[in-house]
Design a protein around this motif. Structure first.
Motif, mmCIF file in Angstrom:
data_model
loop_
_atom_site.group_PDB
_atom_site.id
_atom_site.type_symbol
_atom_site.label_atom_id
_atom_site.label_comp_id
_atom_site.label_asym_id
_atom_site.label_seq_id
_atom_site.Cartn_x
_atom_site.Cartn_y
_atom_site.Cartn_z
ATOM 1 N N PHE A 30 38.969 35.117 46.286
ATOM 2 C CA PHE A 30 38.996 35.178 47.756
ATOM 3 C C PHE A 30 39.266 33.806 48.369
ATOM 4 O O PHE A 30 39.673 33.703 49.519
ATOM 5 C CB PHE A 30 37.677 35.737 48.300
ATOM 6 C CG PHE A 30 37.487 37.198 48.012
ATOM 7 C CD1 PHE A 30 38.306 38.148 48.589
ATOM 8 C CD2 PHE A 30 36.493 37.622 47.152
ATOM 9 C CE1 PHE A 30 38.137 39.500 48.323
ATOM 10 C CE2 PHE A 30 36.313 38.964 46.874
ATOM 11 C CZ PHE A 30 37.137 39.913 47.460
ATOM 12 N N GLY A 31 39.033 32.736 47.601
ATOM 13 C CA GLY A 31 39.385 31.397 48.031
ATOM 14 C C GLY A 31 38.348 30.726 48.911
ATOM 15 O O GLY A 31 37.499 31.372 49.528
ATOM 16 N N PHE A 64 44.779 31.482 42.767
ATOM 17 C CA PHE A 64 44.653 30.404 43.750
ATOM 18 C C PHE A 64 46.008 30.151 44.426
ATOM 19 O O PHE A 64 46.642 29.109 44.250
ATOM 20 C CB PHE A 64 44.152 29.121 43.076
ATOM 21 C CG PHE A 64 42.687 29.109 42.771
ATOM 22 C CD1 PHE A 64 41.811 29.972 43.405
ATOM 23 C CD2 PHE A 64 42.167 28.215 41.836
ATOM 24 C CE1 PHE A 64 40.450 29.952 43.121
ATOM 25 C CE2 PHE A 64 40.805 28.178 41.553
ATOM 26 C CZ PHE A 64 39.944 29.054 42.200
ATOM 27 N N ASP A 65 46.439 31.126 45.224
ATOM 28 C CA ASP A 65 47.667 30.943 45.993
ATOM 29 C C ASP A 65 47.620 29.644 46.797
ATOM 30 O O ASP A 65 46.550 29.198 47.223
ATOM 31 C CB ASP A 65 47.848 32.087 46.998
ATOM 32 C CG ASP A 65 47.613 33.449 46.395
ATOM 33 O OD1 ASP A 65 48.568 34.025 45.901
ATOM 34 O OD2 ASP A 65 46.459 33.925 46.450
ATOM 35 N N THR A 91 49.370 22.804 43.357
ATOM 36 C CA THR A 91 47.931 22.620 43.546
ATOM 37 C C THR A 91 47.120 23.138 42.361
ATOM 38 O O THR A 91 46.056 22.601 42.067
ATOM 39 C CB THR A 91 47.468 23.311 44.837
ATOM 40 O OG1 THR A 91 47.808 24.703 44.778
ATOM 41 C CG2 THR A 91 48.145 22.680 46.054
ATOM 42 N N THR A 92 47.614 24.177 41.672
ATOM 43 C CA THR A 92 46.883 24.726 40.525
ATOM 44 C C THR A 92 47.857 25.042 39.399
ATOM 45 O O THR A 92 48.347 26.167 39.280
ATOM 46 C CB THR A 92 46.098 25.998 40.918
ATOM 47 O OG1 THR A 92 45.366 25.773 42.116
ATOM 48 C CG2 THR A 92 45.129 26.394 39.812
ATOM 49 N N PRO A 93 48.167 24.069 38.549
ATOM 50 C CA PRO A 93 49.088 24.312 37.427
ATOM 51 C C PRO A 93 48.562 25.414 36.510
ATOM 52 O O PRO A 93 47.362 25.475 36.212
ATOM 53 C CB PRO A 93 49.118 22.963 36.706
ATOM 54 C CG PRO A 93 48.740 21.955 37.758
ATOM 55 C CD PRO A 93 47.740 22.658 38.624
ATOM 56 N N GLY A 94 49.461 26.292 36.083
ATOM 57 C CA GLY A 94 49.071 27.367 35.175
ATOM 58 C C GLY A 94 48.004 28.271 35.759
ATOM 59 O O GLY A 94 47.184 28.833 35.019
ATOM 60 N N ASP A 95 48.010 28.451 37.052
ATOM 61 C CA ASP A 95 46.956 29.173 37.767
ATOM 62 C C ASP A 95 46.534 30.460 37.058
ATOM 63 O O ASP A 95 47.351 31.319 36.761
ATOM 64 C CB ASP A 95 47.461 29.504 39.174
ATOM 65 C CG ASP A 95 46.518 30.394 39.947
ATOM 66 O OD1 ASP A 95 45.289 30.243 39.776
ATOM 67 O OD2 ASP A 95 47.008 31.236 40.722
#
Length: 702
Positions: free
Chosen positions: A404-405, A322-323, A314-318
């Motif tokens: 926190f998302g 962003f778990d 969902t988030t490359p190279g986060d």
């Protein structure tokens, strides 16, 4: 004889409760058939999300939109701990199994709340230092007469469901490293599945499968690659290593799978989500960039062997924490006129994902909350279309969502009746920037981000405006149309998990101390009860003797109350958590606690220089913020240092911070991180914040 008869009756009643209301079953008599066919047994709640699909939907409808107004408290049970309560109760044949912080397990009569047994795994309190987000536990799994709990210090324990006595215990992690476990295990065909936490501290994440009979390890799937100079565990790790650079393995890599799992019996696939990298800022862990597989990913593996099948990152190279560990919900949907078997997630990064669960093909993705870091998701590549500063390389970036998302651990629910997903959504902005002085510290909080950027403004009005900008709401989302159906605004963010029912209801607790029911079709509020404490856990429902009950765990805690105490009111010392159970016509009373505000004592005079205070601020942010809060404003779960008498005495403060005199309470020594001068600078900073808080509370001499 009367006394003997009463005692005998009590023993028989407890034995019958443990044997279950269905006398054909022993305690926790759950097997593969019962779990696979859970929809045929809606009176029980036998796994974390009720069924393997983790829909958190119950067909029970005796409590419904027409009579929910008559819901009242049936019973409550006080837990033994006063930290966060995140457990989802498991109910099997009239017995409820719950957990509390520090991994305690309780068996209760599901009709009366009577305690049947309690198990304390005696987790060493200093392990709390390794728990980024409170010392919580989200629940147990049950299987063939046993109850399984994963403990904060990394053990998996099988308990006899009748007595609570351990049958076996295995250590699932290297306990010399800062691993923790807060998730609820899942059981599939006699295998106990469990992940771990610790991505900020210096670990390498993985999922393990253990034999439910004896605790032997069956398989293990690592979520990030290890040292590329050594043989790779499998082809998936070999492929993943090509997406990293630098010496990432020396820090562990992260990627901990710390929460959600679901299972599809048709394909025999286990789905789980992975966490952030170590550290957060990709520049510090993988200097040449790359996707850094399998961070922030949804992964499918063969449940029998752990063999990789597919992933969606969902988030490359986060670089933003962003778990992708949020609820993974399986459903059968009709999309573009075609039946599709999907897995869905309202990811922390703000996008709602619908994925073909057999092939891993991304069907659709749309932001369900404002996302200022990406304009959308490219369906061909599955990658977000990033906008603005590239991983905050040039300058600090303020964005939504923050770490926190848009949705965090609080479980979401899906109703096949309405076709809607019910998300505990939120909008909490955050600032990201590189920490140019970052140096990896094993066992400590490692983000490589500049925590000073999130310092609160000194002006009380500006601080209040920031607090008021934080939003939280119950969001009903159409996963087919990828569109909002309705929402209900809450007082602020960080509200509870959701439950959808066949009675046309959605239940959700709130951070401001309520447990509410809404019309699942339109969000109209139908019922509310005061819980007098933050109610964040996932609710559930069950029946005993034909009567429907609705249960939820309530208790103040979790990461938002550690790191963002400025966002919640100070109402005194947190009380022990509770299990609250409601039924139609329930007449029990929940005692209202004494919530009188504690007055801040007059702090010591500020004698340190501005330079020392500034130094102390940075040291505090680096070492203390994650537990004691921004600007030393605690949410009340961990002591608010501004109120502490320790700050008036340098020797006493040093004895705690460097000497570790409160190790038994989870406050370990920081002698390896801080010198005596550093500790004194931290004390000076806390004194400065205490004086600011005292002045704000006594404006006008009041």
């Amino acid at each position: 004889m009367r006394g003997y008869g009463a005692a005998l009756a009590a023993v028989l009643a407890a034995s019958m409760a443990l044997a279950g209301c269905n006398m054909g079953h022993g305690p926790a008599a759950v097997d593969a058939q019962r779990l696979t066919e859970a929809d045929k047994d809606p009176g029980n709640w036998m796994s974390h999300g009720r069924t393997y699909s983790e829909q958190r939907f119950s067909p029970l409808d005796k409590v419904n939109a027409s009579n929910v107004k008559d819901l009242g408290l049936a019973w409550s049970y006080e837990l033994s701990t006063n930290r966060g309560v995140e457990t989802t109760p498991i109910v099997v044949d009239g017995v409820m199994y719950v957990t509390s912080s520090w991994s305690l397990v309780y068996a209760l009569d599901a009709k009366t709340g009577k305690e049947l047994w309690k198990y304390d795994p005696k987790v060493p309190r200093e392990v709390g230092h390794n728990a980024c987000c409170d010392v919580v536990n989200r629940g147990v799994a049950v299987w063939k007469g046993r109850v399984y709990v994963a403990t904060l210090d990394g053990r998996l324990v099988a308990l006899d469901a009748k007595t609570g006595q351990p049958a076996w215990s295995v250590v699932t992690v290297d306990q010399t490293k800062p691993y923790t476990i807060t998730m609820a295990p899942r059981i599939i065909k006699g295998k106990v599945m469990v992940g771990n936490s610790g991505s900020e501290y210096g670990v390498r994440g993985y999922v393990s499968a253990y034999d439910a009979d004896d605790g032997k390890l069956i398989w293990r799937f690592y979520t990030v690659p290890g040292d590329p100079k050594k043989p790779f565990e499998n082809k998936a790790m070999e492929a993943a290593a090509k997406t990293w650079s630098g010496d990432w393995w020396t820090m562990g890599g992260g990627g901990s799978p710390w929460d959600s799992m679901s299972y599809d019996p048709e394909t025999n696939l286990l789905f789980f989500g992975t966490g952030n990298g170590l550290p957060w800022d990709e520049k510090a862990r993988s200097p040449k960039g790359g996707d850094n597989l399998y961070l922030a990913s949804i992964i499918a593996v063969d449940a029998d062997t752990g063999e990789y099948r597919w992933h969606v990152q969902t988030t490359p190279g986060d670089s933003w924490d962003f778990d992708s560990t949020q609820t993974l919900t399986l459903a059968d949907l009709t999309i573009d006129g075609q039946p599709r078997k999907v897995v869905m997630q309202a990811s922390k990064n703000g996008f709602f994902y619908v994925i073909d669960r057999a092939s891993g093909k991304l069907i659709s993705a749309k932001n369900y909350v404002p996302t200022t870091w990406a304009s959308g998701v490219d369906l061909a590549t599955g990658k977000p279309i990033e906008i603005g500063d590239d991983h905050y390389k040039a300058a600090p970036t303020v964005m939504l969502p923050s770490s926190f998302g848009g949705h965090n651990w609080h479980p979401m629910a899906f109703s096949p009746k309405t076709g809607l997903v019910y998300i505990p959504a939120q909008e909490v902005p955050g600032a990201f920037g590189t920490d140019d002085k970052f140096a990896y510290r094993p066992g400590e909080w490692n983000t490589a981000t500049n925590t000073d950027l999130n310092t609160l403004p000194a002006d009380p009005k500006a601080r209040a405006a920031m607090r008021n900008s934080l939003k939280g709401y119950l969001l009903a989302w159409d996963p087919v149309k990828q569109k909002e159906a309705w929402r209900v605004a809450h007082v602020g963010p960080w509200n509870g998990g959701t439950l959808a029912t066949g009675g046309g209801l959605v239940f959700q607790g709130t951070a401001d101390g309520h447990f509410n029911a809404y019309d699942a079709a339109n969000g109209n509020p139908l019922w509310s009860a005061d819980t007098y404490t933050a109610t964040l856990a996932g609710p559930m429902t069950y029946t005993v003797d034909g009567e429907q009950y609705v249960a939820v765990g309530a208790g103040f805690g979790s990461i938002f109350y550690l790191a963002a105490g400025f966002a919640v009111p100070k109402v005194g010392t947190p009380e022990n958590g509770k299990i609250l159970v409601y039924k139609l016509g329930g007449a029990a009373k929940l005692q209202k606690p004494d919530l009188e505000r504690i007055e801040m004592p007059k702090p010591p005079a500020m004698t340190a220089s501005a330079q020392v205070v500034t130094q102390g601020h940075s040291l505090f942010n680096r070492n203390c913020l994650v537990c004691h809060g921004y600007n030393a404003i605690s949410g009340g779960v961990i002591p608010d240092l501004r109120y502490s008498p320790l700050i008036a005495n340098a020797a006493d403060f040093k004895d705690v911070v460097l000497g570790g005199s409160r190790k038994s309470n989870g406050m370990v020594s920081f002698a390896k991180q801080l010198s005596e001068a550093d500790a004194e600078a931290v004390r000076a900073y806390v004194i400065s914040e205490a004086n600011a808080g005292y002045a704000e509370a006594h404006q006008g001499g009041k």
